[in-house]
Design an enzyme around this catalytic site. Structure first.
Site, PDB file in Angstrom:
ATOM      1  N   ARG A 179       0.812  -1.146   0.028  1.00 41.36           N
ATOM      2  CA  ARG A 179       0.052   0.083   0.037  1.00 41.36           C
ATOM      3  C   ARG A 179       0.989   1.296  -0.190  1.00 41.36           C
ATOM      4  O   ARG A 179       0.599   2.438  -0.473  1.00 41.36           O
ATOM      5  CB  ARG A 179      -0.640   0.016   1.239  1.00 41.36           C
ATOM      6  CG  ARG A 179      -1.486   1.384   1.456  1.00 41.36           C
ATOM      7  CD  ARG A 179      -2.840   1.258   2.428  1.00 41.36           C
ATOM      8  NE  ARG A 179      -3.246   0.291   3.242  1.00 41.36           N
ATOM      9  CZ  ARG A 179      -4.028  -0.520   2.921  1.00 41.36           C
ATOM     10  NH1 ARG A 179      -4.582  -0.574   1.821  1.00 41.36           N
ATOM     11  NH2 ARG A 179      -4.349  -1.452   4.045  1.00 41.36           N
ATOM     12  N   TYR A 180       1.964   1.190   0.654  1.00 41.96           N
ATOM     13  CA  TYR A 180       2.874   2.455   0.823  1.00 41.96           C
ATOM     14  C   TYR A 180       4.070   2.037  -0.090  1.00 41.96           C
ATOM     15  O   TYR A 180       4.341   1.017  -0.390  1.00 41.96           O
ATOM     16  CB  TYR A 180       3.336   2.667   2.254  1.00 41.96           C
ATOM     17  CG  TYR A 180       2.053   2.789   3.392  1.00 41.96           C
ATOM     18  CD1 TYR A 180       1.842   4.086   3.435  1.00 41.96           C
ATOM     19  CD2 TYR A 180       1.846   1.538   4.359  1.00 41.96           C
ATOM     20  CE1 TYR A 180       1.051   4.495   4.374  1.00 41.96           C
ATOM     21  CE2 TYR A 180       0.971   2.151   5.065  1.00 41.96           C
ATOM     22  CZ  TYR A 180       0.563   3.288   5.378  1.00 41.96           C
ATOM     23  OH  TYR A 180      -0.338   3.667   6.151  1.00 41.96           O
ATOM     24  N   CYS A 204      -3.761 -17.416  15.191  1.00 41.66           N
ATOM     25  CA  CYS A 204      -3.311 -16.464  16.118  1.00 41.66           C
ATOM     26  C   CYS A 204      -3.396 -17.627  17.281  1.00 41.66           C
ATOM     27  O   CYS A 204      -3.920 -18.579  17.325  1.00 41.66           O
ATOM     28  CB  CYS A 204      -4.234 -15.514  16.338  1.00 41.66           C
ATOM     29  SG  CYS A 204      -4.186 -14.485  14.866  1.00 41.66           S
ATOM     30  N   CYS A 207      -9.304 -12.116  18.514  1.00 33.02           N
ATOM     31  CA  CYS A 207      -9.932 -10.903  19.060  1.00 33.02           C
ATOM     32  C   CYS A 207     -11.237 -10.672  18.613  1.00 33.02           C
ATOM     33  O   CYS A 207     -11.347 -10.714  17.104  1.00 33.02           O
ATOM     34  CB  CYS A 207      -9.087  -9.719  18.750  1.00 33.02           C
ATOM     35  SG  CYS A 207      -7.353 -10.104  19.374  1.00 33.02           S
ATOM     36  N   ASP A 235      -7.389   3.958  10.267  1.00 33.29           N
ATOM     37  CA  ASP A 235      -6.628   3.386   9.127  1.00 33.29           C
ATOM     38  C   ASP A 235      -7.926   3.404   7.944  1.00 33.29           C
ATOM     39  O   ASP A 235      -8.982   3.250   8.127  1.00 33.29           O
ATOM     40  CB  ASP A 235      -6.479   1.736   9.205  1.00 33.29           C
ATOM     41  CG  ASP A 235      -5.286   1.265   8.601  1.00 33.29           C
ATOM     42  OD1 ASP A 235      -4.929   1.802   7.572  1.00 33.29           O
ATOM     43  OD2 ASP A 235      -4.992   0.123   8.937  1.00 33.29           O
TER      44      ASP A 235
HETATM   45  C1  PLP Z   1       0.245  -0.671   8.736  1.00 33.91           C
HETATM   46  C2  PLP Z   1       0.643  -0.806   7.608  1.00 33.91           C
HETATM   47  C3  PLP Z   1       1.899  -0.733   7.324  1.00 33.91           C
HETATM   48  C4  PLP Z   1       3.221   0.079   8.271  1.00 33.91           C
HETATM   49  O1  PLP Z   1       2.674   1.337   8.367  1.00 33.91           O
HETATM   50  P1  PLP Z   1       3.565   2.321   9.497  1.00 33.91           P
HETATM   51  O2  PLP Z   1       2.764   3.450   9.645  1.00 33.91           O
HETATM   52  O3  PLP Z   1       4.665   2.312   9.033  1.00 33.91           O
HETATM   53  O4  PLP Z   1       3.813   1.519  10.865  1.00 33.91           O
HETATM   54  C5  PLP Z   1       2.346  -1.140   6.027  1.00 33.91           C
HETATM   55  N1  PLP Z   1       1.629  -1.723   5.409  1.00 33.91           N
HETATM   56  C6  PLP Z   1       0.263  -2.034   5.339  1.00 33.91           C
HETATM   57  C7  PLP Z   1      -0.711  -2.405   4.556  1.00 33.91           C
HETATM   58  C8  PLP Z   1      -0.130  -1.451   6.771  1.00 33.91           C
HETATM   59  O5  PLP Z   1      -1.505  -1.730   7.112  1.00 33.91           O
HETATM   60  S1  SF4 Z   2      -6.270  -8.371  15.856  1.00 31.89           S
HETATM   61 FE1  SF4 Z   2      -6.473 -10.682  17.195  1.00 31.89          FE
HETATM   62  S2  SF4 Z   2      -7.360 -12.204  15.921  1.00 31.89           S
HETATM   63 FE2  SF4 Z   2      -6.824 -10.514  14.533  1.00 31.89          FE
HETATM   64  S3  SF4 Z   2      -4.734 -11.052  13.882  1.00 31.89           S
HETATM   65 FE3  SF4 Z   2      -4.336  -9.746  15.540  1.00 31.89          FE
HETATM   66  S4  SF4 Z   2      -4.113 -11.353  17.167  1.00 31.89           S
HETATM   67 FE4  SF4 Z   2      -5.116 -12.302  15.492  1.00 31.89          FE
END
Ligand code: PLP
Ligand code: SF4
Length: 530
Positions: free
Chosen positions: A151-152, A164, A168, A369
């Site tokens: 994405r970045y 996991c 959650c 996000d």
């Molecule tokens: C969170 C995330 C990152 C890392 O983001 P930072 O702001 O650098 O911690 C990179 N790629 C994706 C798709 C993410 O969701």
């Molecule tokens: S939020 Fe919880 S369930 Fe989802 S990936 Fe992270 S640890 Fe696993």
């Protein structure tokens, strides 16, 4: 005194100091906390596991294979409410699996226990809400190969497993997480590595899932080694909740393995101070001793941590354990998380209650996000309250207002002689923002978005195709699905979006703010979305 006497005296002194050192235990180090019996402190165990020998209880394999998941098993540990019974018996629910260690931290009689709310489903979690989405961050659409989200420009998210240690209820990736049939295998890992070998702009890889630390140690090491064999990858980060659900997993053997693959960083995921136990303190101590800087990402959750006092206690406990709060996430618009959502104002209130009131180290960045996959957007309370061409007006955490005088002369940075400017990395988006500042462009569509992405993702940017990010359910912009989103262009700025009719006969006098008429659409792209 002759030289010999001095030597003897120094040796004696050193020995006395060493003896005093050996006897002294730092009472403030949480990794050295002792229990009432004088042995390393341990957290509470639910009565049903009272007779399990310590070697088993402390063995992560035993913890994993004895996780509880059925209604009957959970009911043997907690006094369940009606809505929890309903949640646990729903046939199509997101996976439930909780380590004996973690479920033991819950107060069996408190239905509002903050750990309980994170892992025990309630009937309400199935309720749909406005703007709910299955893949709210559009990760699947930003994946050039399965499990790799690019994405970045300079970093990627690498999903190596869907498993996991526990699950959650609000998980952002509940569309795949917990589902063994959607798991990634060695062939997927190889395809991800292959993409990374071919993509030299990636310098940072974030391993997540699911949770990479639940993989067989050999398999996890194979991934780390594969990454380390790619010369352009500078840092590797692990995002893991294993130290929270299963601190027993952080053993010397794992740390010795991790140490070989530096520079390696790790982000954990604590949401409430109750999760930070003596077992966690010792696990984190091991990670820091292996040289990994440890961070934390929390999710703002109604009924768990939507309170500035809880958050303050949390960040203080984190910093005490040398864990740096990194992000506080606004809850994503994902299925199952409706009852956890808070207004954004709650997050702003929390940050205002932390910034300046406590150490800067203890304050995370509050982020949303972006739904539709725009990346993390920081949301900040306003400390910059006004500015002119010579002065800016600032407010501090107490409400005290002050000013900062701008320099009268500023010799501009000379890009033509700056070696770093000469080697700038071209990036879609960034040049768009710079272009706005330099006055080359006026509108808000960043340069390069319309073009095919240079980073191997052959899909046009989401703004070009609204059908890609219109939420299902009762999405706010549902009505515009399929129609291109309007982007403000140079010409429309002056007229503030008014119709040509209104532009000819402006409804406002000199000095008045131009406002859209009653019922007319507002001028901004934001207006379109609201
Ligand atoms: C969170 C995330 C990152 C890392 O983001 P930072 O702001 O650098 O911690 C990179 N790629 C994706 C798709 C993410 O969701
Ligand atoms: S939020 Fe919880 S369930 Fe989802 S990936 Fe992270 S640890 Fe696993």
């Amino acid at each position: 005194m002759d030289a010999q006497e001095i030597q003897a005296a120094t040796a004696h002194q050193a020995a006395a100091l060493a003896a005093a050192d050996a006897a002294w235990v730092n009472p403030r180090d949480p990794a050295k906390a002792l229990g009432p019996d004088g042995r390393p402190a341990v957290s509470r165990r639910a009565p049903i596991w009272e007779d399990v020998p310590d070697e088993k209880w402390n063995d992560w394999r035993w913890q994993l294979s004895n996780r509880v998941n059925s209604l009957e098993e959970v009911a043997a540990v907690l006094n369940l409410t009606e809505e929890e019974r309903e949640g646990l018996s729903a046939p199509d629910k997101f996976r439930v699996d909780i380590t004996p260690y973690f479920i033991s931290l819950i107060d069996p009689d408190d239905p509002d226990d903050p750990i309980r709310r994170q892992v025990i489903p309630v009937g309400r979690e199935h309720e749909a809400f406005t703007a709910m989405m299955e893949d709210s961050l559009a990760e699947d659409r930003h994946s050039p190969v399965p499990g790799l989200v690019h994405r970045y420009p300079d970093r990627v998210l690498m999903l190596v497993t869907t498993q996991c240690a526990s699950y959650c209820r609000y998980c952002t990736r509940s569309r795949i997480v917990g589902d063994a049939t959607q798991n990634f295998n060695s062939r997927d890992h190889e395809a991800q590595l292959d993409y990374l070998r071919r993509t030299p702009q990636v310098r940072d890889v974030l391993i997540s899932g699911g949770d990479g630390l639940t993989l067989a140690p050999k398999l996890f090491e194979k991934i780390l080694r594969g990454l380390r064999e790619i010369p352009h990858i500078e840092i590797i980060r692990i995002g893991s909740r294993v130290p929270v659900f299963l601190p027993q997993r952080i053993d010397d053997e794992l740390c010795a393995m991790l140490e070989k693959y530096h520079p390696l960083w790790i982000n954990l995921h604590f949401n409430h101070p109750n999760e930070i136990t003596p077992e966690v303190s010792r696990a984190v101590d091991k990670l820091t001793k292996a040289g990994l800087p440890v961070g934390n990402q929390s999710v703002l959750l109604a009924g768990v941590n939507d309170c500035v006092h809880i958050q303050r206690a949390l960040v203080h406990r984190l910093v005490e354990n040398r864990i740096r709060p990194y992000y506080l996430y606004q809850c994503d618009l994902v299925e199952g998380s409706g009852h956890f959502r808070t207004p954004v104002g709650k997050g702003l209130e929390i940050i205002e209650g932390l910034r300046g009131h406590t150490s800067g180290y203890a304050v995370p960045t509050y982020v949303i996000d972006a739904p539709g996959g725009g990346g993390k957007i920081p949301v900040m309370p306003n400390y910059l309250i006004s500015y002119s061409d010579h002065k800016i007006v600032l407010r501090n955490y107490e409400g005290y207002i002050t000013t900062y005088e701008e320099p009268e002369t500023y010799r501009k940075h000379d890009s033509s002689s700056c070696r770093y400017c000469q080697h700038e990395r071209p990036e879609a988006g960034q040049s768009g923002v710079l272009g706005l500042l330099e006055g080359e462009r006026m509108w808000i569509e960043p340069k390069g978005f319309a073009e095919v992405h240079s980073r191997g993702n052959t899909e046009a940017h989401r703004l070009q195709d609204p059908s890609k990010w219109v939420p299902f359910g009762v999405g706010a912009i549902e009505g515009t699905a399929g129609a291109p989103l309007k982007v403000i262009e140079t010409g429309s700025v002056a007229g503030a979006g008014a119709t040509s009719d209104a532009a000819a006969a402006p409804g406002y006098g000199p000095g008045e703010e131009p406002r859209p008429r009653e019922g007319e659409p507002t001028a901004s792209a934001h207006g379109e979305l609201l």
